[in-house]
Design a protein around this motif. Sequence first.
Motif, PDB file in Angstrom:
ATOM      1  N   LEU A 168       5.081  -8.030  -0.755  1.00  0.00           N
ATOM      2  CA  LEU A 168       4.876  -6.761  -1.619  1.00  0.00           C
ATOM      3  C   LEU A 168       5.233  -7.213  -2.840  1.00  0.00           C
ATOM      4  CD1 LEU A 168       6.658  -4.116   0.876  1.00  0.00           C
ATOM      5  CD2 LEU A 168       4.384  -4.466   0.161  1.00  0.00           C
ATOM      6  N   PHE A 171       2.335  -8.525  -4.933  1.00  0.00           N
ATOM      7  CA  PHE A 171       1.352  -7.317  -5.263  1.00  0.00           C
ATOM      8  C   PHE A 171       1.869  -6.476  -6.491  1.00  0.00           C
ATOM      9  CE2 PHE A 171      -0.233  -8.347  -1.048  1.00  0.00           C
ATOM     10  CZ  PHE A 171      -1.460  -7.877  -1.482  1.00  0.00           C
ATOM     11  N   VAL A 172       3.185  -6.384  -6.540  1.00  0.00           N
ATOM     12  CA  VAL A 172       3.905  -5.808  -7.799  1.00  0.00           C
ATOM     13  C   VAL A 172       3.655  -6.934  -9.019  1.00  0.00           C
ATOM     14  CG1 VAL A 172       5.913  -5.266  -8.847  1.00  0.00           C
ATOM     15  CG2 VAL A 172       5.393  -4.593  -6.758  1.00  0.00           C
ATOM     16  N   GLU A 175       0.366  -6.484 -10.967  1.00  0.00           N
ATOM     17  CA  GLU A 175       0.197  -5.262 -12.101  1.00  0.00           C
ATOM     18  C   GLU A 175       1.249  -5.738 -13.183  1.00  0.00           C
ATOM     19  OE1 GLU A 175      -1.766  -3.014 -11.180  1.00  0.00           O
ATOM     20  OE2 GLU A 175      -2.038  -3.819  -9.288  1.00  0.00           O
ATOM     21  N   VAL A 176       2.451  -6.272 -12.991  1.00  0.00           N
ATOM     22  CA  VAL A 176       3.186  -6.849 -14.233  1.00  0.00           C
ATOM     23  C   VAL A 176       2.415  -7.610 -15.081  1.00  0.00           C
ATOM     24  CG1 VAL A 176       5.244  -8.121 -14.886  1.00  0.00           C
ATOM     25  CG2 VAL A 176       5.394  -6.518 -12.883  1.00  0.00           C
ATOM     26  N   ASP A 178      -0.936  -7.812 -15.236  1.00  0.00           N
ATOM     27  CA  ASP A 178      -2.152  -7.171 -15.842  1.00  0.00           C
ATOM     28  C   ASP A 178      -1.313  -6.415 -16.906  1.00  0.00           C
ATOM     29  OD1 ASP A 178      -4.579  -6.297 -16.168  1.00  0.00           O
ATOM     30  OD2 ASP A 178      -4.245  -4.525 -14.882  1.00  0.00           O
ATOM     31  N   TYR A 179      -0.338  -5.662 -16.861  1.00  0.00           N
ATOM     32  CA  TYR A 179       0.205  -4.961 -17.953  1.00  0.00           C
ATOM     33  C   TYR A 179       0.598  -5.753 -19.208  1.00  0.00           C
ATOM     34  CZ  TYR A 179       3.470  -1.722 -20.317  1.00  0.00           C
ATOM     35  OH  TYR A 179       4.042  -0.877 -21.343  1.00  0.00           O
ATOM     36  N   SER A 182      -2.955  -7.006 -20.723  1.00  0.00           N
ATOM     37  CA  SER A 182      -3.889  -6.254 -21.032  1.00  0.00           C
ATOM     38  C   SER A 182      -3.246  -5.104 -21.988  1.00  0.00           C
ATOM     39  CB  SER A 182      -4.964  -5.682 -20.079  1.00  0.00           C
ATOM     40  OG  SER A 182      -4.146  -5.241 -19.062  1.00  0.00           O
ATOM     41  N   VAL A 183      -2.035  -4.864 -22.042  1.00  0.00           N
ATOM     42  CA  VAL A 183      -1.380  -3.837 -22.782  1.00  0.00           C
ATOM     43  C   VAL A 183      -0.390  -4.658 -23.934  1.00  0.00           C
ATOM     44  CG1 VAL A 183      -0.060  -1.673 -23.010  1.00  0.00           C
ATOM     45  CG2 VAL A 183      -1.574  -2.025 -21.014  1.00  0.00           C
TER      46      VAL A 183
ATOM     47  N   LEU B 211      -0.404  -7.547   3.987  1.00  0.00           N
ATOM     48  CA  LEU B 211       0.158  -6.264   3.746  1.00  0.00           C
ATOM     49  C   LEU B 211       0.558  -5.814   5.251  1.00  0.00           C
ATOM     50  CD1 LEU B 211      -1.663  -4.730   0.685  1.00  0.00           C
ATOM     51  CD2 LEU B 211       0.819  -4.991   0.927  1.00  0.00           C
ATOM     52  N   GLN B 253      -1.087   0.517 -14.694  1.00  0.00           N
ATOM     53  CA  GLN B 253      -0.196  -0.621 -13.824  1.00  0.00           C
ATOM     54  C   GLN B 253       0.873  -0.406 -13.153  1.00  0.00           C
ATOM     55  OE1 GLN B 253      -1.277  -1.224 -17.032  1.00  0.00           O
ATOM     56  NE2 GLN B 253      -2.649  -2.652 -17.270  1.00  0.00           N
ATOM     57  N   SER B 256       0.042   1.784  -9.978  1.00  0.00           N
ATOM     58  CA  SER B 256      -0.649   0.845  -9.014  1.00  0.00           C
ATOM     59  C   SER B 256       0.563   0.221  -8.329  1.00  0.00           C
ATOM     60  CB  SER B 256      -1.382  -0.150  -9.450  1.00  0.00           C
ATOM     61  OG  SER B 256      -2.528   0.465 -10.306  1.00  0.00           O
ATOM     62  N   MET B 257       1.880  -0.148  -8.849  1.00  0.00           N
ATOM     63  CA  MET B 257       2.856  -0.700  -8.219  1.00  0.00           C
ATOM     64  C   MET B 257       3.479   0.322  -7.102  1.00  0.00           C
ATOM     65  SD  MET B 257       5.045  -2.200 -11.081  1.00  0.00           S
ATOM     66  CE  MET B 257       4.502  -3.322 -12.512  1.00  0.00           C
ATOM     67  N   TYR B 260       3.617  -0.417  -3.204  1.00  0.00           N
ATOM     68  CA  TYR B 260       4.512  -1.676  -2.796  1.00  0.00           C
ATOM     69  C   TYR B 260       5.977  -1.308  -3.076  1.00  0.00           C
ATOM     70  CZ  TYR B 260      -0.045  -3.010  -3.775  1.00  0.00           C
ATOM     71  OH  TYR B 260      -1.446  -3.314  -3.806  1.00  0.00           O
ATOM     72  N   VAL B 261       6.120  -0.836  -4.039  1.00  0.00           N
ATOM     73  CA  VAL B 261       7.564  -0.352  -4.368  1.00  0.00           C
ATOM     74  C   VAL B 261       8.193   0.641  -3.487  1.00  0.00           C
ATOM     75  CG1 VAL B 261       9.364   0.373  -6.201  1.00  0.00           C
ATOM     76  CG2 VAL B 261       7.398  -0.967  -7.027  1.00  0.00           C
ATOM     77  N   LEU B 264       8.910  -0.975  -0.208  1.00  0.00           N
ATOM     78  CA  LEU B 264      10.181  -1.568  -0.296  1.00  0.00           C
ATOM     79  C   LEU B 264      11.479  -0.576  -0.125  1.00  0.00           C
ATOM     80  CD1 LEU B 264       9.895  -4.576  -2.757  1.00  0.00           C
ATOM     81  CD2 LEU B 264      10.690  -4.676  -0.366  1.00  0.00           C
TER      82      LEU B 264
END
Lengths: 383, 292
Positions: A168, A171-172, A175-176, A178-179, A182-183, B211, B253, B256-257, B260-261, B264
Amino acid sequence: MSSDLQEAPTGTVDDVAVAPPLAQRAKSMAYAAIPYVIAVLAAFVVVGVLIAVLGHDPAKAFRAVLTNSFRNETGMVQTVHKWAPLTLLSLAFAIPLGAGRFNIGGEGQMILGSVGAAAVGITMSDLPMVVLLPLVIVVGTLAGAVWAGISAWLMESFHVNEILSTVLLNFVSFEVLDYVASVVWSDPGAGGAVTLPIGDGAVLPGIGRPPMHTGVLLVLLVSVVAAVMAKRSVAGFELRAVGLNERASQLHGIRTGRVAVTSMIVAGGLAGLAGAIEVSGVHQRTLEGIQSNFLLLGIIIGLIARGSLTAVPFVAFGIAVLEVGAGSMQRVSGAPVEIVLILEGLILLFLLMSDVATERLQRARAGRSARRASATATPGAPA
Amino acid sequence: MSEFLTLTITAMVPFLFVAQGTMLSGRAGIFNVAQEGLMLLGAAVGYVVSLKAGGNVVGLVAAALAGALVGFILSWATTSLRLDQFVVGLALFFLAGGTASLLYRVVIGNDEPPRIAPLPDLVFGQDALVFVAVALSLFLWWWLYRTDAGMRLRSVGENPKAADSLGINVTRTRLWAGTVGAALMAVGGAYLPMVFSGVYADGIVAGRGWLAIALAFFGGWRPQFILAGSAFFAAMEVLAQRAQVSGIGVPHQFVSMLPYVATLVVMVFAFRWALVPQFLGKNYDRESRIVG
């Protein structure tokens, strides 16, 4: 059948007592190498047949895949640049495996390492190299260790299965990344999730032509230290003990929970280091997809090495050669790159199969010699 | 609201097939970790066969058979040869994944891939596999907890030695449970090109197999909780997509987490129901004298 099993160990003990240590060691090393040789050969044969069936020339394909790394300096540098992260991610899988824990989160830990390294490299880009470069490497390593530490903490305090949490968190981490890419520190000219370049002081110096980054030497050092620690240190001993029998280790006073947690955190640090080296040595920035397929290859390397930290760098080199050669194989012979994936899977599978074969062979031989011994001791007695 | 429900259900179906397949093998003690590869294989076989033989049903059956073959190899290697389950599973993951890309490359080549017809809607705008997946989950619950055969299967995963002493054939139970479980995983993979994309691509599975393992743990290896857990996870995913589109002031972003979070966090509070079969991933050696 059951009497064979009982008598087999006695025979082996006698062998050990009689044979001189050095010759014995060479012999056992040769025995250990046999399954590898069989597995690799068998995998190449099967894949060769497959390539021929698909209408390509297997000899040409294999020559391309195996020689690409050694034909010139570019191939060699490409190979060692692949070898470095593969070795680290493989260690990140193999070390917790020693304690019976499955770290599937190497890629997330690597990504966080790359983010940490890039964050330092971008925000403090003015610092001189003596300060900045070590800082980049250390922060990357720590970021990976913290990321794995979350899984370790959940595992220890809440009994959350580590496979679940590491998967899991991967996958987080996407996103980190990507942030960040891209930001926060997005490079507007790059088009896509790519950060700004890191400062000049954060770049690992290269040697030779074409330049090989010095991170490779760092990885070499790390893998030697890891191998020695696993064999010779208290921590390495405890790690193996917990992996072999958690309950017995606990009864003998090893704090098993702490060993498992430490192994996960060390693994995260190594994966984070891989991320930092990729940022500092290869890309000079972090970007989406920096993790490549290193996680899976790292796992397969760790398994082919059977969890031995000494074997990991060597196996990693072999896999790096295959990976670098895959593209050239497709160009030269037309055999698709997926062949290499099948080849790697088959090597692992055949290695397991040949283990079974050697074990049965040894057992049969031990049983035979034991029967012969008992027959000579009491002539005429039924064997 | 109904659109939210539809999206959630569609997102849930592949997870459901794969996680229930994982659960079925796992309750017999076979810990399959080849999901990612099996889904890829199912997707490639399902796509190619549907395209060439014409018809999704043929494609689904072919995908299930391909998955069953891989599952049988896994179960055979870990029961008869007693090879390490995790290692064999990962080797098969590589083989299945490689075979899937290769199959696609050989049959379709580098041309623009033609789309296959999506699964037809049955009722309420849902395709038949949605109902199959939910019915399967309920059936598995009934079968595992309300029948003799189901209890025998669970006993093999909990204590194979005791099961063996009561005359349950441990090897045969593991063989078929591993085979059927892997077939379900491949069907879950075949669902992706048939409903989501219409075409096969190498990145089509995108971590869903891993997953699904997480969801099996999340559901405590019990079909009814896996159904609930998959629905929860899928709803979170759709919610995140929604928030991303409408924009709520938080960078997308972080939204989108959420799935998953959230999973958990639920897991932290779930340790009471999150049981794992005692012999999950461990091979059974009838001749062994070590107890446990």
